[in-house]
Design an enzyme around this catalytic site. Sequence first.
Site, short mmCIF file in Angstrom:
data_model
loop_
_atom_site.label_atom_id
_atom_site.label_comp_id
_atom_site.label_asym_id
_atom_site.label_seq_id
_atom_site.Cartn_x
_atom_site.Cartn_y
_atom_site.Cartn_z
N GLU A 246 0.83 -1.22 0.00
CA GLU A 246 0.00 0.00 0.00
C GLU A 246 0.85 1.26 0.00
O GLU A 246 0.57 2.22 0.72
CB GLU A 246 -0.92 -0.01 1.24
CG GLU A 246 -1.53 -1.37 1.53
CD GLU A 246 -2.30 -1.46 2.84
OE1 GLU A 246 -2.25 -0.51 3.63
OE2 GLU A 246 -2.98 -2.48 3.05
N CYS B 26 -8.18 5.52 2.83
CA CYS B 26 -7.60 6.18 4.00
C CYS B 26 -6.43 7.09 3.62
O CYS B 26 -6.18 8.09 4.28
CB CYS B 26 -7.09 5.16 5.01
SG CYS B 26 -8.41 4.38 5.94
N CYS C 288 -9.79 -0.23 8.36
CA CYS C 288 -9.54 1.18 8.65
C CYS C 288 -10.46 2.09 7.84
O CYS C 288 -10.94 3.11 8.33
CB CYS C 288 -8.09 1.53 8.37
SG CYS C 288 -7.48 0.90 6.81
#
Lengths: 645, 645
Positions: A312, A330, A408
């Site tokens: 990521e 996020c 998340c």
Amino acid sequence: MEKIKLNNIKITDSLFGSYTKQVADKILEYQWEVLNDRQKEAMPTYCIANFKIAAGEMEGERRGVVFQDTDLYKWLEAVAYCIDNGTGKAFERQADEIIELVGRAQEPDGYLNTYFTIMAPEKKWSNQVEGHELYTAGHLMEAATAYYEATGKDHLLNIARKNADLICRVFGQEEGQIHGYPGHQEVELGLIKLYKVTGDKRYLDCAYYFIDERGKEPSYFLGEIRQRGRYEFFPEFDNYDLSYSQAHMRPVKQKTAEGHAVRAMYMCSAMADLAGERQDKDLLEACKAIWNNVTQKRMYITGGVGSSGLLERFTVDYDLPNRTNYSETCASIGLMMFGQRMTAVTGDARYYDIVEKALYNTVLAGINIEGNRYFYVNPLEVVPEFCTKRTYMDHVKANRQKWFSVACCPTNVARTLASLGQYIYAREGNTLFIHQFISSEAKVALKDGSLHVKMGSKLLQNGVVRIGYENEGTKELRIKIRVPEYAKSVKMILDGDLIEPEKEAGYMIVGAGEAGKHELAVYFGIDAKWVAASDNVREDCGKVALVKGPLVYCLEEKENGRNLAGVFVEIHKPIEPKEPAEGLVGDIPVLEYEGSRLENKRIPSDGLYGEPGFELRETKLQAVPYCLWNNRGSGEMLVWQKVKF
Amino acid sequence: MEKIKLNNIKITDSLFGSYTKQVADKILEYQWEVLNDRQKEAMPTYCIANFKIAAGEMEGERRGVVFQDTDLYKWLEAVAYCIDNGTGKAFERQADEIIELVGRAQEPDGYLNTYFTIMAPEKKWSNQVEGHELYTAGHLMEAATAYYEATGKDHLLNIARKNADLICRVFGQEEGQIHGYPGHQEVELGLIKLYKVTGDKRYLDCAYYFIDERGKEPSYFLGEIRQRGRYEFFPEFDNYDLSYSQAHMRPVKQKTAEGHAVRAMYMCSAMADLAGERQDKDLLEACKAIWNNVTQKRMYITGGVGSSGLLERFTVDYDLPNRTNYSETCASIGLMMFGQRMTAVTGDARYYDIVEKALYNTVLAGINIEGNRYFYVNPLEVVPEFCTKRTYMDHVKANRQKWFSVACCPTNVARTLASLGQYIYAREGNTLFIHQFISSEAKVALKDGSLHVKMGSKLLQNGVVRIGYENEGTKELRIKIRVPEYAKSVKMILDGDLIEPEKEAGYMIVGAGEAGKHELAVYFGIDAKWVAASDNVREDCGKVALVKGPLVYCLEEKENGRNLAGVFVEIHKPIEPKEPAEGLVGDIPVLEYEGSRLENKRIPSDGLYGEPGFELRETKLQAVPYCLWNNRGSGEMLVWQKVKF
């Protein structure tokens, strides 16, 4: 520049209002059921159960990822914003009860983390690289300050302070303290908020310590890894790359965005806060350098960041693949946070061009219209059958998901939408700032008076934003309105008269000192237009994306059939707005234009390679906003379209 | 159809001869030093050391991957072919000595595997999913039969037989036998070769057992995994997907190429062998179905297979990304093996179109001209700076490597090149088959006589292949010459006279019964031409690749500058052959053609997105054979080029 309390802001927007309404009406309830493992369609999270076990009120094994507690904290933060903005009263009792449970799960010295309390009390603070203790604490602090500000109740605040006090004692440069810093930045943001609410400077100092200590040599992380000799939580960290967590050099020296995108953006947000609080020019310069690297070399047109499906993370300049990217929801929230703070610190509105891009595209794409499905990963090109577990594309989902084992994003989207007002308005002295053109109403107390503003935005329809405001007669009041980068022209009419406002640092400054009700109409010249990427972005070479104002548009299979890779557009032909598509929200026109579809009829259906027999057949294409894709069933999607030369 | 002993074939080709010469002159020596950990520039392999430890002649820990022994076996197999083809005599002493060592490392019951002997004798045969014991045994058997055929020496053959006898006892359907099969197919091929050399039918039956047992329910693999409860060697196998090792259904029922590409191709090769040996129509039908799926839906134009960077595997139909693919060199060798056997079993030459494609492009690309650098992964598009450990592209290397921790490819390329003659010629009764047009000389004994053939091929230059042959007077002799799919026309002149040979199953049949020396000239009409992909291959939509005969061409940075993604070609303009490029081998013309280069001058160097200001500037482009790329320094490379419509 200060934020404005959410209870003074009401979102009435046809696009965003639809989502913010879902937060209180559905999302918080859905997520509450998920946290309690009662949402049958989602996977169990064990989140509340873990707190019960930690509090000694339930038997069992602690389950879920090591930072599972943060799902509850982000939910509480979202609840706090909803209570504050007047939509979340119904959750206050649940919140109060669960805060009691959180308190009972806290250890006498302030320690609070269900994983280590239950599973490995002897390993507390020993694994900063993987353990996420400080990350988890940061989300506790963010929730606590938000809940205190919304309700005035200080139970969660006291829990967070006790935890922060412990952290301030345990970590630091003194002998006997751990000279470490978090493996995932976040505690810095929490500590700064605690400082702002309590005035206790120790929290600010501790936040600064964490940023300042990071990346020093010899590396704390490498020492910790050497000592432990193995990875406890994340075997994929093997051969740990310090740049993954931005610990490869001191943040103040960093000039490029490296590593895990959420970590990087949270760190930069804290750096910007600290640069402002401490008047630290070097830190601000580092923030500007990283900002420029992100936005000029490593960001998708949708405001997505972190282009690698591996870990990521940020990769290298101009490496922006459209099918295999991560662009975590996020991470774009982190980019919004970073940009918001950069404007607050520098007084320059232009950072909001990127905040807006991230918000309108990647962040909003992170959730479906109904509020119960989420994207973690945001590709710019999808062919559903290619997104299988059998490929390197396992992270890319062709449809929003019910929940995630690392969840998340859903709670992060919820807290962002619930606090949306603070991305629209801000204040400083006698100035009200308008940063985003989202229909809303705000009653804002300024230094010497107050303004009541009603914004009716048709930004996405015709580029016209009407701002009604009322002043009770304080002469000094003024409104600074951001000029977005996409506005080809700006015309401003105040109470029927054309005015030529002063411009400064990306704002138009309008005197709002005259008593009474006024009507300010801002005409932004906004056309749908084709945008190209730098030649260095190999992936987008010879392609264009369609944008209108802050919105990026995309082609979906629904209107345009399969094989969107075979679509060619003619960029000199007109783009016509049409009726909004059925099943979507926000009253946003569909954009229609002429294009061609490439077919090679000389290759038979059981053939793979053969003679080129290209035929370009004219076709009408219809594009919808990227943020709304995959709301009407599964299918192909494409942002960057080939140009017919 | 039978193979011809290599000592009857001499390669004289300007392209392939350069590589086959390297095998004996450099590659075997380089690899020998690597296996002995004396090649300073390559990583240590521990390969020979492991055998010494297993033989009790050295102290130490056994190191390297679990199937490290196979590197030696494949080296021995290549040595055997070189001894056979007359170039490898110098290695015979080393080979004999190392075979002695292998013998001393074998246990009294025939067991032979340095990992399990040294590290885990109690775990023998317990982990088929990961342990690679049968895979390793298969390579021993292939080396042993090759060495026996080349030298007549039977020491290694006896070692392999003793090992095979053990395997035939341990595995099978009887009570007390393990009802398992290999996690990585290969032993089947070794057993079939042992059968052919020794005539012992137990080996053939055992090979058939392994294919027949595979994929039956309940799954042996899942049972084994359940029982063990954890992964011993490959944690990435977590949530084991049976299709990864083609164990999701019985091979005879399989219709698509699934899972790890090398496993799949080795299995199919064994299936084709068994279909022939056992006259098994069902097995042959399965082979045909899988072959069609591979070549019509899952293969790159370069003959590369296994398009996923994740687990080196097949994915889904038409998922053929050019930058992130695997296309392992060994998988294309497996495809060659499969095709060679399909022609042998069916008598149809057309399988060789694919064998040739894989050989001339992906397999040859697997090694550099000097013979000391290797590609494991073969992308069709490379921008060196994007191939970093920070991206999902870690498996893709922009430059050939010195060696690999899993080093299957270098030794596999060596053994394939060393046995190249067997991909050129075959025989059956009184027929000599010519499958490839690679300059060479062969003396072939047929049923009732013999032919001496001298082939001078200018296939890659002007499409003309001259085949001189001499017959001592046996009337029944004939030559069957494959007609390649890329030949637009074929003209054949025998001793000055135009002839019209009979055609059958992809062959032209030429009577060669007349005594004396003859000269057959075959004029294949071969033009450089543009090839397109099926519309279903999204990645190649609107693009073309340049091919000439069996060769795929590519653009390199060397001739064409950076940013090859910005190149557009005009497919109706002429393609001109030019002098071969300096520094390359094979005397192959560079192909020159007109194209355009796209530039967007309205986006400044520090900008990422902006107004399209496309300019197409005319340019000359020069393409070189794909197999020779990256032999003149590092740079961008591109196969599929955008078309200007």
